[in-house]
Design an enzyme around this catalytic site. Structure first.
Site, short mmCIF file in Angstrom:
data_model
loop_
_atom_site.label_atom_id
_atom_site.label_comp_id
_atom_site.label_asym_id
_atom_site.label_seq_id
_atom_site.Cartn_x
_atom_site.Cartn_y
_atom_site.Cartn_z
N GLY A 51 0.56 -1.34 0.15
CA GLY A 51 0.12 -0.42 0.13
C GLY A 51 0.94 1.44 -0.12
O GLY A 51 1.94 1.06 0.12
N CYS A 52 0.12 2.57 0.01
CA CYS A 52 1.40 3.61 -0.09
C CYS A 52 1.55 4.24 1.79
O CYS A 52 2.32 4.22 1.43
CB CYS A 52 -0.16 4.90 -0.88
SG CYS A 52 1.02 6.32 -0.50
N GLN A 53 0.95 3.27 2.32
CA GLN A 53 1.10 3.99 3.92
C GLN A 53 1.39 2.87 4.79
O GLN A 53 2.18 3.25 5.56
CB GLN A 53 0.26 4.81 3.94
CG GLN A 53 0.26 6.33 3.67
CD GLN A 53 -0.31 7.41 4.78
OE1 GLN A 53 -0.15 7.46 5.36
NE2 GLN A 53 -0.90 7.84 3.83
N ALA A 119 -4.38 4.15 0.42
CA ALA A 119 -3.37 3.78 0.99
C ALA A 119 -3.36 2.15 2.16
O ALA A 119 -2.26 1.74 2.03
CB ALA A 119 -3.44 4.57 2.31
#
Lengths: 143, 412
Positions: A51-53, A119
């Site tokens: 994921g992005c985060q 995210a």
């Protein structure tokens, strides 16, 4: 083993006791902290959903027509979400997992917080769980 | 003009008295977008209530009033960044579009195979990807000015990085993920010594200090309205007139033409050549109101207050064990980016959210910066002149609690 619906209803009931986002957050963190550790052999890129985060490592296996999931994340909150999903989906027949609507996510008011953090990979994780279920379901039909 | 007083100022921003989950909102995500004073919101409403009409084509009353209001803003922007002519101001959607415009016009025309574009290690993705697209198309090469562990550019590398093949330098003024203020005036003068034009990404800097494009001697300067108290969807590209005049148009359509026949179309003059289609009239007008607000503000007072806030927050956070600040440049503005040992940034950000404190978590559209510092992402508190020390106290207190809750307990 309870049906998915029964488990989902229980989760919704639990969350109804909470006053607001703060209490829900704390509860999900608590679930995340209690999530059993994932075997290190699965904490490799092959099992990783990036994921992005935050990232998730997910492993599923089939036993006697049922699918069992184990997972981990670098975010405790995501681990809490994993715990909820595993509670509902793990140990269920592949076909049912494939068709699961997982309405509890909306009912416990988690969707809005997940939407913000695209995210956090929860939707990718559900997709991956369903991919496992799809493979298992096709596999059993072939037999 | 009243002397700067944060409590008075806060009354100008209706949203600052909002509650988040029943708690007073503490808004520290200003680097993502600023809040709007009521006058700006009123300007938007007023425009649609009383003035709405398409501009520059109608002979009627409303169109003339809307055209005048719109055209006045170009002069306001000119004065705001001290450009020498209104013609040098192009209205765009925001900084991202401004950079893409330069890449698509100046870049396509002047940059070819083997040429080099120089950016820095702390660029926002918006000042990386448009150049990568251009490089891919033209066979040009993207070069990067590296930075040290504090998040400061290594200026001594410039001598070798600015080569005969360098056709453009595109550089961020203030880093959105580190807070570093880059010495752009100095870098521009070095580039100019070799005849290389420079684009400055002013998305963050414009909110933090007065901008003078002539003093900087920037060839292009890009900024967004929504980060400087204006509405979303509007921004400006400044370009030196001779450069703009030589550039081909960006998009084709209405407004940007002088005459159209099926055989040949001639283009309108600068800046209209770059503004195809009906512009974002309402937001441009409200951006004008935002600039009026800046002009009526005690700007030195606001700048000093913001510096004081950053200093206060930096010293407070330094006292929390396990916290590491990412970006410790000598000259910083507005941004406090940090990581907490053993705690996922998103988890901590979400905890702060439950307390009504809005921060940003993640990579802040600067993935290479995160890679450079070896962190998956940071928490970022970014400040504006309407923030208070009490809000910073609230952030720090809740950060302490977040750490207590989220940090793995080490066995004694």
């Amino acid at each position: 083993m309870n049906t998915m619906q029964e488990i989902e209803d229980e989760i919704v009931e639990d969350f109804n006791l909470f006053d607001g986002w703060e209490e829900k957050y704390q509860y999900i963190i608590e679930l995340g902290q209690k999530l059993p550790a994932l075997d290190v052999k699965y904490k490799v890129d092959e099992y990783k959903i990036k994921g992005c985060q935050s990232s998730v490592w997910l492993h599923g296996e089939e036993r006697e027509g049922k699918l069992f999931f184990m997972a981990d994340s670098d975010s405790t909150f995501v681990k809490g979400e994993i715990a909820l999903l595993i509670n509902v989906l793990s140990g269920q027949p592949a076909d049912e997992i494939l068709n699961a609507k997982l309405e509890f996510i909306d009912k416990i008011g988690l969707r809005q917080h997940i939407a913000v953090t695209r995210a956090n990979g929860l939707s990718s994780m559900i997709k991956q769980m369903k991919t496992y279920a799809f493979a298992a379901s096709n596999h059993s039909k072939q037999i | 003009m009243a002397t700067f007083n944060v409590n008075d100022i806060r009354n100008d921003f209706p949203i600052l008295s909002e509650k988040a989950y029943g708690k007073p909102l503490v808004y520290f995500d200003n680097a993502a977008t600023s809040q709007k004073p009521k006058v700006v919101i009123d300007a938007l409403v007023n425009y649609y209530m009383h003035d709405n009409a398409n501009i520059h084509r109608g002979v009627h009353f409303l169109s003339q009033r809307a055209s005048e209001a719109f055209d006045n803003v170009r002069e306001k922007v000119r004065a705001f960044i001290n450009a020498s002519s209104e013609k040098e101001i192009i209205f765009v959607k925001g900084t991202t579009e401004a950079i893409n415009l330069v890449a698509a016009t100046y870049g396509r025309k002047n940059i070819g195979k083997g040429d080099e574009i120089l950016i820095s290690a702390m660029e926002h993705h918006s000042n990386i990807v448009p150049w990568q697209l251009l490089c891919e198309e033209k066979g040009a090469v993207l070069k990067v000015i590296p930075m040290n562990d504090k998040g400061e550019l290594l200026l001594d590398k410039l001598n070798t990085l600015l080569t005969e093949r360098t056709k453009l330098v595109s550089l961020v003024h203030v880093s959105n993920s580190l807070g570093t203020i880059n010495p752009v005036k100095h870098i521009i003068s070095l580039a100019h010594q070799k005849g290389i034009p420079v684009l400055i990404d002013g998305a963050q800097s414009t909110a933090h200090a007065p901008i003078d494009v002539q003093d900087l001697d920037a060839d292009f300067f890009a900024f967004s309205g929504h980060k400087i108290l204006g509405p979303t969807g509007v921004g400006c590209l400044y370009g030196k007139l001779p450069l703009l005049e030589e550039m081909p148009p960006y998009q084709g359509g209405g407004e940007m033409i002088s005459s159209v026949t099926f055989e040949k179309t001639t283009y309108n003059e600068v800046p209209y050549k770059f503004e195809a289609g009906t512009p974002n009239i309402a937001d441009v007008i409200a951006l004008g109101t935002a600039i009026d607000y800046w002009n009526n503000l005690d700007r030195p007072g606001a700048v000093a207050w913001e510096e004081e806030l950053l200093e206060y927050a930096t010293s407070k956070i330094s006292a929390i064990p396990g916290v590491r600040i990412i970006g410790t440049a000598e000259k910083k503005a507005g941004v406090l980016s940090f990581v907490i040992e053993g705690v996922n940034a998103m988890d901590a950000g979400m905890y702060l959210d439950t307390k009504g404190v809005a921060v940003r978590t993640g990579q802040h559209c600067t993935e290479p910066v995160m890679l450079r510092f070896g962190v998956p992402g940071t928490l970022r508190a970014s400040f504006m002149f309407y923030n208070t020390k009490e809000e910073i106290d609230c952030l720090m207190e809740n950060l302490g609690k977040a750490i207590q809750l989220l940090q793995p307990q080490t066995a004694l």
